[in-house]
Every structure is written in C-alpha cells, then in structure tokens.
Design a protein around this motif. Structure first.
Motif, PDB file in Angstrom:
ATOM      1  N   GLN A  67     -12.953 -20.211   5.159  1.00  0.00           N
ATOM      2  CA  GLN A  67     -13.515 -18.881   4.993  1.00  0.00           C
ATOM      3  C   GLN A  67     -12.392 -17.862   4.800  1.00  0.00           C
ATOM      4  OE1 GLN A  67     -16.800 -17.779   4.952  1.00  0.00           O
ATOM      5  NE2 GLN A  67     -17.430 -19.927   4.931  1.00  0.00           N
ATOM      6  N   ILE A  68     -12.727 -16.806   4.074  1.00  0.00           N
ATOM      7  CA  ILE A  68     -11.841 -15.651   3.931  1.00  0.00           C
ATOM      8  C   ILE A  68     -12.555 -14.463   4.548  1.00  0.00           C
ATOM      9  CG2 ILE A  68     -10.667 -14.100   2.316  1.00  0.00           C
ATOM     10  CD1 ILE A  68     -10.662 -16.421   0.308  1.00  0.00           C
ATOM     11  N   HIS A  69     -11.950 -13.859   5.574  1.00  0.00           N
ATOM     12  CA  HIS A  69     -12.563 -12.722   6.257  1.00  0.00           C
ATOM     13  C   HIS A  69     -12.055 -11.435   5.609  1.00  0.00           C
ATOM     14  CE1 HIS A  69     -14.482 -14.929   9.599  1.00  0.00           C
ATOM     15  NE2 HIS A  69     -13.496 -15.796   9.383  1.00  0.00           N
ATOM     16  N   LEU A  70     -12.983 -10.703   5.024  1.00  0.00           N
ATOM     17  CA  LEU A  70     -12.637  -9.501   4.250  1.00  0.00           C
ATOM     18  C   LEU A  70     -12.625  -8.280   5.154  1.00  0.00           C
ATOM     19  CD1 LEU A  70     -12.087  -8.527   1.333  1.00  0.00           C
ATOM     20  CD2 LEU A  70     -14.539  -8.095   1.125  1.00  0.00           C
ATOM     21  N   ASP A  71     -11.616  -7.427   4.983  1.00  0.00           N
ATOM     22  CA  ASP A  71     -11.575  -6.152   5.682  1.00  0.00           C
ATOM     23  C   ASP A  71     -10.937  -5.105   4.769  1.00  0.00           C
ATOM     24  OD1 ASP A  71      -8.780  -6.518   5.795  1.00  0.00           O
ATOM     25  OD2 ASP A  71      -8.891  -7.434   7.780  1.00  0.00           O
ATOM     26  N   LEU A  72     -10.878  -3.869   5.268  1.00  0.00           N
ATOM     27  CA  LEU A  72     -10.407  -2.759   4.444  1.00  0.00           C
ATOM     28  C   LEU A  72      -8.934  -2.915   4.086  1.00  0.00           C
ATOM     29  CD1 LEU A  72     -11.139  -0.058   3.139  1.00  0.00           C
ATOM     30  CD2 LEU A  72     -10.545   1.075   5.299  1.00  0.00           C
ATOM     31  N   HIS A  73      -8.146  -3.473   4.997  1.00  0.00           N
ATOM     32  CA  HIS A  73      -6.718  -3.637   4.720  1.00  0.00           C
ATOM     33  C   HIS A  73      -6.501  -4.598   3.553  1.00  0.00           C
ATOM     34  CE1 HIS A  73      -2.415  -3.750   5.527  1.00  0.00           C
ATOM     35  NE2 HIS A  73      -2.474  -5.064   5.456  1.00  0.00           N
ATOM     36  N   LYS A  74      -7.246  -5.700   3.519  1.00  0.00           N
ATOM     37  CA  LYS A  74      -7.103  -6.654   2.405  1.00  0.00           C
ATOM     38  C   LYS A  74      -7.528  -6.013   1.083  1.00  0.00           C
ATOM     39  CE  LYS A  74      -7.826 -10.813   5.225  1.00  0.00           C
ATOM     40  NZ  LYS A  74      -8.117 -10.171   6.531  1.00  0.00           N
ATOM     41  N   LEU A  75      -8.568  -5.196   1.135  1.00  0.00           N
ATOM     42  CA  LEU A  75      -8.997  -4.505  -0.084  1.00  0.00           C
ATOM     43  C   LEU A  75      -7.927  -3.521  -0.554  1.00  0.00           C
ATOM     44  CD1 LEU A  75     -11.580  -4.480  -1.851  1.00  0.00           C
ATOM     45  CD2 LEU A  75     -12.287  -2.455  -0.588  1.00  0.00           C
ATOM     46  N   LEU A  76      -7.299  -2.846   0.388  1.00  0.00           N
ATOM     47  CA  LEU A  76      -6.233  -1.901   0.049  1.00  0.00           C
ATOM     48  C   LEU A  76      -5.050  -2.609  -0.596  1.00  0.00           C
ATOM     49  CD1 LEU A  76      -4.915   0.938   0.259  1.00  0.00           C
ATOM     50  CD2 LEU A  76      -4.145   0.281   2.548  1.00  0.00           C
ATOM     51  N   ILE A  77      -4.649  -3.740  -0.049  1.00  0.00           N
ATOM     52  CA  ILE A  77      -3.522  -4.477  -0.600  1.00  0.00           C
ATOM     53  C   ILE A  77      -3.853  -5.023  -1.991  1.00  0.00           C
ATOM     54  CG2 ILE A  77      -1.968  -6.428  -0.233  1.00  0.00           C
ATOM     55  CD1 ILE A  77      -1.690  -3.971   1.644  1.00  0.00           C
ATOM     56  N   SER A  78      -5.090  -5.407  -2.211  1.00  0.00           N
ATOM     57  CA  SER A  78      -5.502  -5.852  -3.543  1.00  0.00           C
ATOM     58  C   SER A  78      -5.442  -4.702  -4.542  1.00  0.00           C
ATOM     59  CB  SER A  78      -6.923  -6.426  -3.489  1.00  0.00           C
ATOM     60  OG  SER A  78      -6.983  -7.550  -2.633  1.00  0.00           O
ATOM     61  N   GLU A  79      -5.769  -3.509  -4.084  1.00  0.00           N
ATOM     62  CA  GLU A  79      -5.678  -2.348  -4.967  1.00  0.00           C
ATOM     63  C   GLU A  79      -4.226  -2.036  -5.317  1.00  0.00           C
ATOM     64  OE1 GLU A  79      -7.862   1.869  -4.621  1.00  0.00           O
ATOM     65  OE2 GLU A  79      -8.960   0.081  -5.188  1.00  0.00           O
ATOM     66  N   PHE A  80      -3.316  -2.246  -4.377  1.00  0.00           N
ATOM     67  CA  PHE A  80      -1.902  -2.079  -4.677  1.00  0.00           C
ATOM     68  C   PHE A  80      -1.463  -3.063  -5.759  1.00  0.00           C
ATOM     69  CE2 PHE A  80       0.719   0.616  -1.746  1.00  0.00           C
ATOM     70  CZ  PHE A  80      -0.346   1.345  -1.246  1.00  0.00           C
ATOM     71  N   ALA A  81      -1.974  -4.281  -5.697  1.00  0.00           N
ATOM     72  CA  ALA A  81      -1.651  -5.257  -6.740  1.00  0.00           C
ATOM     73  C   ALA A  81      -2.178  -4.791  -8.095  1.00  0.00           C
ATOM     74  CB  ALA A  81      -2.232  -6.624  -6.379  1.00  0.00           C
ATOM     75  N   ALA A  82      -3.365  -4.182  -8.091  1.00  0.00           N
ATOM     76  CA  ALA A  82      -3.947  -3.699  -9.343  1.00  0.00           C
ATOM     77  C   ALA A  82      -3.125  -2.569  -9.944  1.00  0.00           C
ATOM     78  CB  ALA A  82      -5.382  -3.237  -9.107  1.00  0.00           C
ATOM     79  N   VAL A  83      -2.430  -1.798  -9.104  1.00  0.00           N
ATOM     80  CA  VAL A  83      -1.608  -0.699  -9.610  1.00  0.00           C
ATOM     81  C   VAL A  83      -0.547  -1.215 -10.575  1.00  0.00           C
ATOM     82  CG1 VAL A  83       0.039   1.110  -8.956  1.00  0.00           C
ATOM     83  CG2 VAL A  83      -2.006   0.737  -7.586  1.00  0.00           C
ATOM     84  N   THR A  84       0.003  -2.395 -10.305  1.00  0.00           N
ATOM     85  CA  THR A  84       1.040  -2.934 -11.183  1.00  0.00           C
ATOM     86  C   THR A  84       0.512  -3.118 -12.606  1.00  0.00           C
ATOM     87  OG1 THR A  84       0.481  -5.234 -10.604  1.00  0.00           O
ATOM     88  CG2 THR A  84       2.112  -4.123  -9.244  1.00  0.00           C
ATOM     89  N   VAL A  85      -0.727  -3.535 -12.725  1.00  0.00           N
ATOM     90  CA  VAL A  85      -1.317  -3.725 -14.058  1.00  0.00           C
ATOM     91  C   VAL A  85      -1.498  -2.374 -14.748  1.00  0.00           C
ATOM     92  CG1 VAL A  85      -3.326  -4.574 -15.323  1.00  0.00           C
ATOM     93  CG2 VAL A  85      -2.470  -5.844 -13.337  1.00  0.00           C
ATOM     94  N   LEU A  86      -2.009  -1.389 -14.013  1.00  0.00           N
ATOM     95  CA  LEU A  86      -2.265  -0.075 -14.605  1.00  0.00           C
ATOM     96  C   LEU A  86      -0.983   0.566 -15.112  1.00  0.00           C
ATOM     97  CD1 LEU A  86      -4.846   1.402 -12.060  1.00  0.00           C
ATOM     98  CD2 LEU A  86      -5.235  -0.099 -14.020  1.00  0.00           C
ATOM     99  N   ILE A  87       0.124   0.335 -14.421  1.00  0.00           N
ATOM    100  CA  ILE A  87       1.407   0.878 -14.880  1.00  0.00           C
ATOM    101  C   ILE A  87       1.912   0.100 -16.083  1.00  0.00           C
ATOM    102  CG2 ILE A  87       3.824   1.241 -14.248  1.00  0.00           C
ATOM    103  CD1 ILE A  87       2.890   1.695 -11.366  1.00  0.00           C
ATOM    104  N   SER A  88       1.833  -1.212 -16.026  1.00  0.00           N
ATOM    105  CA  SER A  88       2.406  -2.051 -17.085  1.00  0.00           C
ATOM    106  C   SER A  88       1.759  -1.815 -18.438  1.00  0.00           C
ATOM    107  CB  SER A  88       2.279  -3.534 -16.711  1.00  0.00           C
ATOM    108  OG  SER A  88       3.039  -3.843 -15.565  1.00  0.00           O
TER     109      SER A  88
END
Length: 464
Positions: free
Chosen positions: A112-133
């Motif tokens: 199982q993967i337990h989802l929380d707000l911190h994991k969602l935030l870190i995933s959004e940080f990963a998405a930032v790299t794409v938006l810049i590139s």
C-alpha cells in the motif's frame, strides 16, 4: 482504413492522456489509500497542525504555478491559450506521474501507498521541473512532445534529487540546485537535441505585443508575491522557516530594484526592457533558495538578490545571443538566464555560506526538510558525523555538478526521442499559433480559406 493526416495528432493526444488516466485509476484503486483515522487525541492534533501549517503554503504554490507561471508564458501574442493550457495540463500530468513513481520507490509498504499532503506537495515540486524545462522549446513543440518530455523528465529528476539530497546530503531547501538548475539544463539539452545544429530564425509570430507583455508582467508580479512560500514550505517550522521567508523577501526586493537599474543602463535610450523586468525581478528567489534558511546576515540576502538580477539581465543581453550564434542553442523563454545562471550563483553562495557559517551563529546548523521527508542536516550527520564545513562545501559543489551533468545528458537523450515523427512536431511556419490546438471563436465563425490546409500540415512528418 487509414487515419487521415489532419486528424492523426488530434487522436494521438486524447489516446495518450486517456490511457494514462485509466492506468492511474487502476493503480490508485489497487495500491493507494489514506492513513487510518487515529483515535488518539494527540495524533489527531498533530495531523491538524500539519495541515494548518502546510496547506496555506501549498495554496500559494498552486497560485504560483497555475496562474503566475501560466501568465508569465503568455508573452507570445498568438500562443496565450496554448501557454496557459499546456502549463496547466503538464502540471497535473507530471504531479500524478510523480505520485506514482515516488510511491513505488519510496513509500510502498505492505502493498500500500499511504497518501498525505506532504507527498502531494513533493510531487508538485517534481512537476515544477517540467514546467520550467518546457520554456526552452515553448511554442515549437506539440502537446504530445511535451507529455513525452514530462514522462522522461520526472524519473530522471527523482533519481537526481535522491543522489543530491540523500546520498550527498546537499542543503537546498528552496530547490535552487535540485529544481531550478536541473530543469534549466534538462530543457536546454532537449532543445539542443530536438533542433540539432540548425539555428532557428526569428519567427514572425514570436515578437511580443504590448498586451501580451502586460499579461506576462502580471504573471511576474504573482510569482514575486508568492515566491517566499515556495522557498519556505519545506523548512523546519520556527526559526529556520522564519529566516527563509525574510531572506527570500530581501533577495527578491533587491533583485527587482537592481533589474530596473541594470536594464536601464544597458539600453541605449535608458528605457526598461520588459523581458528583463519579467525575469530579472524573480532571479533573487532562484538564487536565495539554497541558502534561505542558513545563518547569514540580512545584507547577504540583499547582495545575492542584486547579483542574481545582474547576471540574469546580462545573460539576456549578451549570453543568449552568443549561445544562439556559437552553439545554435534555442532558449525560447530564457530559462538559462532566470534559472541557470542565478542558480549557479546561489550554489556558489551556499559553498561560501557553509564555509563561513559557525555552529553557534544562530544556535543551530542550517536545518531543512528534504524532499525525501527527512531533515537534511540529520542526513549529513547520519552519513558522516566527522563531516566539517569543508566536507559539506564539497558536497554542495558536487551536488551542482551532478545536477548539471545528469540533466544535460538526460535532456539530450530525451530531445532525440522527441524527434520521432509520430509525435507530430509542428512545422516551423505553424509554430506559436493557438489555432493549431484550439477552436478560436472568431475563426470558427469565419474560417479562412487556408485554415484546413494549415491544420493538416501539423501532421507532416519531420525528417530525422
């Protein structure tokens, strides 16, 4: 029966996204869940405090990425709908893709993967790299190419971030090295491989208009206001987070003023360049991220913000034309000037700050929450308690080298992949045009005689 050329790209995009979302639904149904509600009052209060302390920062970052960054990219007058929509699409696609990969690699326990707000935030940080590139090739790539680029970039970013933060113990609370530098050179690598050695001429639809520059400047102001949240959200609550907010505000205020000074001095008539103002005002936020929570005097934040604005403006004025002539390198949005050069300056400042910092300057060492979820200073101590200031400074420099090297190599490979004819790269004469991807109201009422021919040209195969 063969698919008509004019409808092939239209079918490829919904097919790609439909398969992705369907697979994600299946994955979430099988493996993703929330934590069980706790009956303990202490645990409930802890979760509530985490939500109340994190979610306001998370909202600020959402406004930055969806509204601020989206508007910043609308400087292309006939590509505003595409810039905003593709930015929004890539944010959601990349965030979900990062959630899956991070869950499998870091948070998969007992099936199982337990989802929380911190994991969602870190995933959004990963998405930032794409938006810049994607800023390096904005307007010259199809949506399918951008989605493939995001698919390739996210796992490379996660691997790079793990090496830099977890293995090397680099201190980088604001993502200067892990996000800004990585995404910049990944995007430049993609651009170089995608367009090879051909220098792209100035496109007639590429020149900004006063209205498009105004919208882009509004995006800059939104990013400027909310940037401290982006830098401080991963800091330890308390002194470190307070210091990060103050340092970021000082650096960005100095960069805004210095941008006006530098732009006015560089222009022959003394007038301001809107391109300089749109980017240079944000350079301080890029540079300060890596040292934002470190113990340093306020004047250091002001100086770093001013220097970052100077290198950004000089980059637009001299370096970008030079790289275009000598290396045939296309950088459509100037990400090297906003994210690359200030990022390198910030990384160099972190080496200097670590060497000069004393443990008792503010009562503690620089402390931050790493994207992996732990305290970066504890990671360093756990890997080597005898690491002194010199060792940490070497790690900061090594992290910079890893970010540049890994992103450039991965970007070149990804750019070569994007040259596949099936990804429907738009022909040069049809770049920077919303009508290729959107049903514009005026055009729907009175279509031009050549509109169908232009849409069909989108499916033309590029010679590899």
């Amino acid at each position: 029966m063969a698919v008509p050329p004019s409808t092939y790209p239209r079918r490829l995009l919904p097919l790609f996204l439909g398969l992705f979302q369907g697979a994600l639904l299946l994955f979430f149904a099988l493996f993703v869940t929330y934590d069980e509600p706790s009956a303990q009052v202490e645990d409930t209060n802890l979760v509530a405090n985490q939500v109340y302390s994190t979610f306001p920062f998370f909202q600020d970052i959402q406004v930055m990425l969806v509204v601020g960054l989206g508007l910043l990219l609308t400087f292309l007058p006939r590509y505003g709908f595409s810039a905003l929509t593709h930015n929004f699409l890539l944010l959601n696609f990349s965030m979900q893709w990062a959630l899956v990969l991070q869950g499998l690699l870091q948070h998969f326990h007992h099936g199982q993967i337990h989802l929380d707000l911190h994991k969602l935030l870190i995933s959004e940080f990963a998405a930032v790299t794409v938006l810049i590139s994607v800023g390096a090739i904005l307007g010259r790539a199809s949506p399918c190419q951008l989605l493939v680029m995001a698919t390739c970039e996210i796992p490379i970013y996660l691997a790079s971030e793990w090496v830099i933060v977890t293995c090397l113990g680099v201190l980088d609370v604001g993502g200067t090295i892990t996000i800004h530098i990585f995404s910049c050179y990944f995007g430049l690598g993609v651009s170089k491989a995608l367009f090879r050695a051909t220098q792209q001429p100035l496109h007639p639809k590429e020149t900004p208009t006063p209205s498009s520059d105004l919208m882009s400047l509004v995006g800059t102001l939104i990013l400027w206001v909310f940037w401290p949240s982006f830098v401080a959200v991963l800091c330890q609550p308390g002194d470190a987070q307070h210091r990060a907010i103050l340092n970021t505000l000082l650096a960005m205020s100095a960069s805004a003023i210095t941008t006006v000074v530098a732009s006015s001095l560089l222009e022959r008539d003394g007038k301001l360049s809107l391109g300089h103002l749109q980017n240079g005002s944000l350079a301080g936020g890029v540079a300060i991220g890596v040292v934002a929570d470190m113990a340093m005097p306020p004047v250091a934040a002001l100086a770093l913000g001013s220097l970052s604005a100077v290198v950004c403006v000089l980059g637009f004025r001299f370096l970008t034309p030079l790289l275009g002539r000598k290396l045939k390198l296309l950088d459509q949005c100037g990400i090297h000037n906003l994210h690359g050069l200030p990022g390198i300056l910030g990384a160099a400042a972190s080496v200097l700050a670590v060497l000069l910092a004393s443990k008792d300057t503010s009562g503690s060492q620089p402390s931050q929450l790493s994207p992996a979820g732990g305290n970066a200073s504890e990671v360093v101590e756990g890997q080597g308690g005898d690491r002194g200031a010199g060792g940490q400074a070497l790690c900061q420099a090594a992290g910079l080298a890893v970010a540049i090297g890994a992103s450039l190599l991965a970007g070149l490979l990804t750019g070569a992949t994007l040259r596949l004819p099936c990804l429907a790269r738009p022909p040069e004469r049809l770049c920077f045009d919303d009508s290729l991807y959107f049903k514009i109201h005026d055009q729907a009422e009175s279509p031009g005689p050549d509109s169908s021919a232009e849409e069909g040209a989108l499916a033309l195969k590029e010679q590899v």
